[in-house]
Write a protein that holds these residues in place. Structure first.
Motif, short mmCIF file in Angstrom:
data_model
loop_
_atom_site.label_atom_id
_atom_site.label_comp_id
_atom_site.label_asym_id
_atom_site.label_seq_id
_atom_site.Cartn_x
_atom_site.Cartn_y
_atom_site.Cartn_z
N ILE A 215 54.46 85.98 -26.67
CA ILE A 215 54.86 87.37 -26.42
C ILE A 215 53.71 88.29 -26.82
O ILE A 215 53.17 88.18 -27.92
CB ILE A 215 56.13 87.75 -27.21
CG1 ILE A 215 57.31 86.89 -26.78
CG2 ILE A 215 56.46 89.23 -27.01
CD1 ILE A 215 57.77 87.11 -25.37
N ASP A 216 53.33 89.18 -25.90
CA ASP A 216 52.25 90.14 -26.15
C ASP A 216 52.81 91.56 -26.20
O ASP A 216 53.87 91.84 -25.64
CB ASP A 216 51.22 90.10 -25.01
CG ASP A 216 50.56 88.75 -24.84
OD1 ASP A 216 50.49 87.98 -25.82
OD2 ASP A 216 50.11 88.46 -23.71
N ALA A 217 52.05 92.43 -26.84
CA ALA A 217 52.32 93.86 -26.74
C ALA A 217 51.41 94.41 -25.65
O ALA A 217 50.18 94.37 -25.77
CB ALA A 217 52.03 94.55 -28.08
N ALA B 168 53.29 86.19 -21.90
CA ALA B 168 51.88 86.15 -21.50
C ALA B 168 51.72 86.19 -19.98
O ALA B 168 50.82 86.84 -19.45
CB ALA B 168 51.21 84.90 -22.07
N LEU B 169 52.62 85.49 -19.26
CA LEU B 169 52.52 85.47 -17.79
C LEU B 169 52.79 86.86 -17.22
O LEU B 169 52.00 87.37 -16.41
CB LEU B 169 53.52 84.47 -17.21
CG LEU B 169 53.66 84.49 -15.68
CD1 LEU B 169 52.34 84.13 -15.02
CD2 LEU B 169 54.78 83.56 -15.23
N HIS C 281 52.72 89.73 -18.70
CA HIS C 281 51.71 90.69 -19.15
C HIS C 281 50.52 90.67 -18.18
O HIS C 281 50.03 91.71 -17.73
CB HIS C 281 51.25 90.33 -20.56
CG HIS C 281 50.30 91.31 -21.16
ND1 HIS C 281 49.68 91.11 -22.39
CD2 HIS C 281 49.83 92.51 -20.72
CE1 HIS C 281 48.90 92.12 -22.66
NE2 HIS C 281 48.96 92.98 -21.66
N LYS C 282 50.06 89.46 -17.86
CA LYS C 282 48.91 89.37 -16.96
C LYS C 282 49.25 89.89 -15.57
O LYS C 282 48.46 90.62 -14.95
CB LYS C 282 48.42 87.92 -16.86
CG LYS C 282 47.15 87.76 -16.04
CD LYS C 282 46.43 86.49 -16.42
CE LYS C 282 45.05 86.45 -15.81
NZ LYS C 282 44.23 85.34 -16.34
N LEU C 283 50.42 89.57 -15.07
CA LEU C 283 50.82 90.04 -13.75
C LEU C 283 51.03 91.56 -13.74
O LEU C 283 50.78 92.22 -12.72
CB LEU C 283 52.10 89.33 -13.30
CG LEU C 283 51.96 87.83 -13.05
CD1 LEU C 283 53.30 87.23 -12.67
CD2 LEU C 283 50.92 87.54 -11.97
N PHE C 284 51.46 92.12 -14.86
CA PHE C 284 51.60 93.57 -14.99
C PHE C 284 50.23 94.23 -14.94
O PHE C 284 50.04 95.25 -14.26
CB PHE C 284 52.31 93.87 -16.31
CG PHE C 284 52.68 95.32 -16.52
CD1 PHE C 284 53.57 95.97 -15.68
CD2 PHE C 284 52.15 96.04 -17.59
CE1 PHE C 284 53.93 97.30 -15.89
CE2 PHE C 284 52.50 97.36 -17.82
CZ PHE C 284 53.38 97.99 -16.96
N ASP C 285 49.26 93.66 -15.64
CA ASP C 285 47.92 94.23 -15.66
C ASP C 285 47.16 93.99 -14.35
O ASP C 285 46.23 94.72 -14.03
CB ASP C 285 47.11 93.65 -16.82
CG ASP C 285 47.50 94.25 -18.17
OD1 ASP C 285 48.23 95.24 -18.18
OD2 ASP C 285 47.07 93.71 -19.21
N ARG C 286 47.56 92.96 -13.59
CA ARG C 286 46.93 92.71 -12.29
C ARG C 286 47.59 93.50 -11.17
O ARG C 286 47.14 93.46 -10.02
CB ARG C 286 46.98 91.21 -11.96
CG ARG C 286 46.06 90.34 -12.78
CD ARG C 286 44.59 90.62 -12.53
NE ARG C 286 44.17 90.26 -11.20
CZ ARG C 286 43.61 89.09 -10.87
NH1 ARG C 286 43.43 88.17 -11.79
NH2 ARG C 286 43.23 88.86 -9.63
#
Length: 310
Positions: free
Chosen positions: A214-216, A238-239, A241-246
């Motif tokens: 889990i990331d912030a 983590a998955l 989070h990355k898709l949100f930032d991409r």
């Protein structure tokens, strides 16, 4: 009389300072990674071939793809998106073309077979000092992208993320003293506020009682002046989070999760992402929900294209 405090031309501090000025093109939260992506691509070529020279015939494809993948959504064609930094980086004093062509114009770049490259002074300094090159690459990628995306960008331009991050630590960044510092308490505050589970899918893995995976996540990126405030954070696995930032995932002003229409998947695991579309964020009472201004920023500068139509 010359300013005795100015770095010597071609020195480590001078090269890093010149590249750091690309950050000035991002004002009021606007994302403009086109020039940094071109510089990073030239650093990758310098590392692998010994020269930063980049013919337009290659740049229009490779650079256009980089801008489409890592830049904000745009209706501009990939070729035109590549022409902008390829011609305009000259004004920053770090890039030259072997033919004089107008700004932003694609035709002359093609008909005159134009090649661009870093200035001889900067290319020589970087070629002679691999640690400086690594530090320059790290400073650029850290200034324009979050940690979730930085390794992908480095790999895409032909640089090894692990090598860059290890070597960059050897050469201090002269601007480090003036950079914003992250709030060391922010991560724990956000994860705790969202009950230590992903705000999108509910994943709440633990190992020996400790939260894992889990990331912030910043809604508006910290690298783009996003604050370490409770209303600028989401706890995400983590998955996601990355898709949100991409830009694959987003959140609208009604706090509903959106999946971008450009996303596609074939397997059941990949297609499971579609099930998130339209889900509403739910947090425990008292948790600060993402502020509208940050959600609008993410929609404009990160989210890719249009959401799915259901």
């Amino acid at each position: 009389m010359a300013n005795s405090g100015a770095p010597t031309a071609g020195s480590r501090d001078d090269v890093l300072a010149r590249l750091a000025r690309l950050r000035l093109h991002q004002r009021d939260g606007r994302r403009s990674p086109h020039k940094p992506l071109l510089v990073l691509l030239s650093l990758g070529r310098l590392t692998t071939t010994g020269s930063s020279a980049l013919p337009w015939s290659e740049a229009q494809v490779v650079l256009g793809d980089l801008v489409a993948e890592f830049g904000p959504a745009s209706r501009t064609s990939r070729v035109q998106s590549a022409a902008y930094p390829f011609t305009r980086l000259r004004s920053d004093g770090i890039w030259v073309l072997d033919r004089d062509v107008p700004m932003d114009t694609v035709g002359p770049l093609t008909t005159r077979a134009v090649t661009g490259r870093l200035t001889r002074e900067i290319e020589t300094a970087l070629a002679d000092d691999p640690e400086l090159l690594a530090s320059a690459a790290r400073a650029l990628v850290d200034s324009h992208f979050p940690d979730t995306i930085a390794p992908d960008v480095l790999s895409a331009v032909g640089l090894d993320p692990d090598t860059i991050r290890r070597a960059a630590d050897v050469v201090p960044d002269p601007s480090a003293a003036t950079k914003r510092r992250r709030d060391p308490q922010w991560r724990e505050m956000i994860i705790q506020a969202w009950d230590r589970q992903c705000a999108f899918c509910g994943f709440d893995g633990q190992i020996l009682g400790a939260t894992v995976g889990i990331d912030a996540a910043h809604v508006r990126w910290f690298a783009l002046d996003g604050p370490d405030d409770p209303d600028n954070g989401l706890a995400l696995c983590a998955l996601h989070h990355k898709l949100f930032d991409r830009g694959v995932l987003g959140v609208d002003l009604d706090l509903r999760v959106h999946v971008s229409a450009i996303y596609s998947a074939r397997t059941s695991a990949g297609r499971a992402l579609y099930d998130l579309h339209g889900a509403t964020l739910r947090a425990r009472p008292g948790t600060a929900m993402p502020a509208g201004r940050h959600l609008k920023w993410h929609r404009q500068w990160v989210f890719k294209g249009r959401p799915l139509v259901v």
